[in-house]
Write a protein that holds these residues in place. Structure first.
Motif: not given
Length: 418
Positions: A72-76, A258-261, A269-271
Motif C-alpha cells: 500500500v505504501s508503494q501505491a501511495g 490487495a483488492v482495494l489497492t 493487479s500485476d503491479e
C-alpha cells in the motif's frame, strides 16, 4: 566458577556487538566458544542452527503484514493517509506522530503482541515524520509495555499464574502503570518531532507532488487501502468477536487489502502482486539473518547460562529481590529477545515462591519486554527496522538510551509501589 566459564561466550557476543561487528560475526564467535566449552557434538549444533532459522521464518503473520504495508505504501496509500491526517490536524505533525504511537500501543494491547502491528504503523509514522529516534524509541517502549500487560498475551498469563490471580485481575492491577508508560511514549514522540523536525532520508518527491493538488475526496480514495489495512490489523479481532466468526484474519487481511489497492489506487493487479512480493523481501532477509544469530544464542543457552544468571535472583536479599530480578530479566532478554515468555519462566518462579504480589510479576514482565527492544533477535525491532528503512543495529542504537531510561523509571516504580 561454572557461571563465569559459561558467561564467556555471551561476553564475546556482547563485546563484538559493542565493537560494531556484524551480529552474525558476533554470534559465530560466541557460538564457537559455547561449542568448545560445552563439548557439543556436530549433530546437536546442526539441529540448533537449523532450528533457530526455522523458528524465525515460522513467524508468518508479521511477514504477511510487512508485505501488505509495503504494497500500500508503494501505491501511495500511506502517503495519502498521512496527507489526510495532516489536513485534519492543520499541519501539527508532532501530534500526528504521537497519535500513531498511541494507535500502536492500543493495537498491541488488544492483540497481545506488537510486531504484526508495527509492520503497519511504522511505515505510517515514517511517512509522516521520517526516522526520528524518539519516535522509534516510543514505538518500541509502548509495544513492550503493551504486550507484557495485555490480558491477551502469554507474558501476562504467566505473570498472573505466578501471582495466583486471575488474568483480568492482574491486567487491572497493571493498568495504571500501562497508562503512565503510554502517556510517556506519546510525549516522547511529540517531543522528538518538535525538537528535530521531520527527518527524511530520501523523500519520494514524485508521490509528494502527486498529492499536493489532490482533493480531500481523492486523498480519501487513495488512502482507503491503508485505512482498511490499519483497521483490520488493529481492530480485526474485536470485530470478529462482535460478529461471532473470524472474518478478519491474516489471509483475508492481505487479500482484501490487495483488492482495494487495485480498485482504488493507480496500480493494476500485476503491479500490486509484484509490490506484495517485493514488500516481503526485506523482512524475510532480516528474519533469516536474525534466525542465524538466534541459533548461536541457542548454543549459548544450551550451556545453561541463562538459567544460572536467573539463579542469582534467588540469592539476593529479600528486600531487593524484585529490582534484582527485574534487572536480570532485562539483561537476559537482550540476547534472547525472541522468547520473552521463556525468560519469564526462568525468573517468575523465584518471586512466586516468595509470595510477592501481582504487581511484582508485572514489573518483571515489563522489564523483560523492555530488554527485548534492544535485542537483535526481537521481531519487533526487525519490524521497526523495516518500517523506518533502517537496520536492526541502527534501531537498537536509537532505542538504547530511551529504553534504559524507561527501565530506570520502571525500577523506581517497583521500589515505590511494591
Amino acid at each position: 566458577m561454572d557461571l563465569l566459564i559459561n558467561l564467556v561466550p555471551l561476553i564475546i557476543v556482547v563485546a563484538l556487538l559493542f565493537m560494531k561487528k556484524h551480529m552474525l560475526v558476533a554470534g559465530l564467535f560466541g557460538g564457537l566458544a559455547a561449542i568448545l566449552i560445552g563439548g557439543m557434538n556436530l549433530s546437536d549444533v546442526s539441529g540448533m542452527f537449523v532450528g533457530g532459522i526455522s523458528n524465525m521464518l515460522g513467524i508468518t503473520v508479521p511477514i504477511l503484514y510487512a508485505a501488505s504495508a509495503a504494497m500500500v505504501s508503494q501505491a501511495g496509500s500511506i502517503e495519502a493517509l498521512v496527507a489526510l491526517f495532516s489536513k485534519s490536524l492543520k499541519g501539527k505533525i508532532a501530534v500526528l506522530a504521537g497519535f500513531i504511537v498511541l494507535i500502536q500501543g492500543f493495537a498491541t494491547y488488544m492483540a497481545g503482541m506488537g510486531a504484526g502491528n508495527t509492520m503497519v504503523t511504522a511505515p505510517l509514522v515514517a511517512a509522516a515524520v521520517g526516522a526520528v529516534p524518539e519516535v522509534i524509541a516510543a514505538m518500541a517502549i509502548i509495544s513492550a509495555v503493551g504486550f507484557t500487560t495485555s490480558p491477551a498475551s502469554t507474558e501476562t498469563i504467566l505473570a498472573a499464574e505466578s501471582a495466583g490471580v486471575d488474568v483480568a485481575v492482574h491486567a487491572g492491577n497493571m493498568m495504571p502503570f500501562t497508562v503512565v508508560f503510554y502517556l510517556l511514549a506519546f510525549g516522547l514522540a511529540v517531543y522528538g518531532v518538535k525538537k528535530r523536525g521531520a527527518l527524511f532520508a530520501g523523500k519520494d518527491t514524485k508521490k509528494e507532488e502527486d498529492l499536493q493538488d489532490a482533493t480531500t475526496g481523492q486523498l480519501l480514495k487513495r488512502a482507503f487501502p491503508a485505512i482498511a489495512l490499519l483497521l483490520m490489523v488493529v481492530g480485526g479481532a474485536k470485530i470478529n468477536g462482535l460478529i461471532g466468526f473470524s472474518l478478519f484474519n491474516p489471509a483475508t487481511t492481505v487479500i482484501l487489502t490487495a483488492v482495494l489497492t487495485v480498485l482504488l489506487t493507480k496500480m493494476n493487479s500485476d503491479e500490486t502482486s509484484e509490490a506484495l512480493i517485493d514488500g516481503s523481501r526485506f523482512i524475510l532477509t532480516t528474519m533469516f539473518s536474525v534466525g542465524i544469530f538466534l541459533s548461536f544464542i541457542n548454543m549459548i543457552a544450551a550451556l545453561g547460562t541463562f538459567e544460572q544468571i536467573a539463579g542469582i535472583a534467588r540469592n539476593a536479599p529479600e528486600s531487593i529481590i524484585l529490582p534484582v530480578a527485574m534487572i536480570i530479566a532485562f539483561l537476559i532478554a537482550i540476547p534472547s529477545g525472541a522468547f520473552t515468555a521463556g525468560v519469564l519462566t526462568l525468573i517468575l518462579p523465584t518471586l512466586s515462591a516468595l509470595g510477592l504480589p501481582s504487581e511484582a510479576m508485572g514489573f518483571v514482565a515489563i522489564a523483560t519486554g523492555l530488554g527485548t527492544q534492544i535485542s537483535p533477535v526481537q521481531i519487533n525491532v526487525a519490524a521497526l527496522a523495516k518500517g523506518f528503512d533502517s537496520d536492526i543495529m541502527g534501531v537498537i542504537r536509537m532505542n538504547f538510551k530511551y529504553v534504559i531510561g524507561a527501565m530506570v523509571l520502571l525500577t523506581a516504580m517497583a521500589v515505590i509501589f511494591v
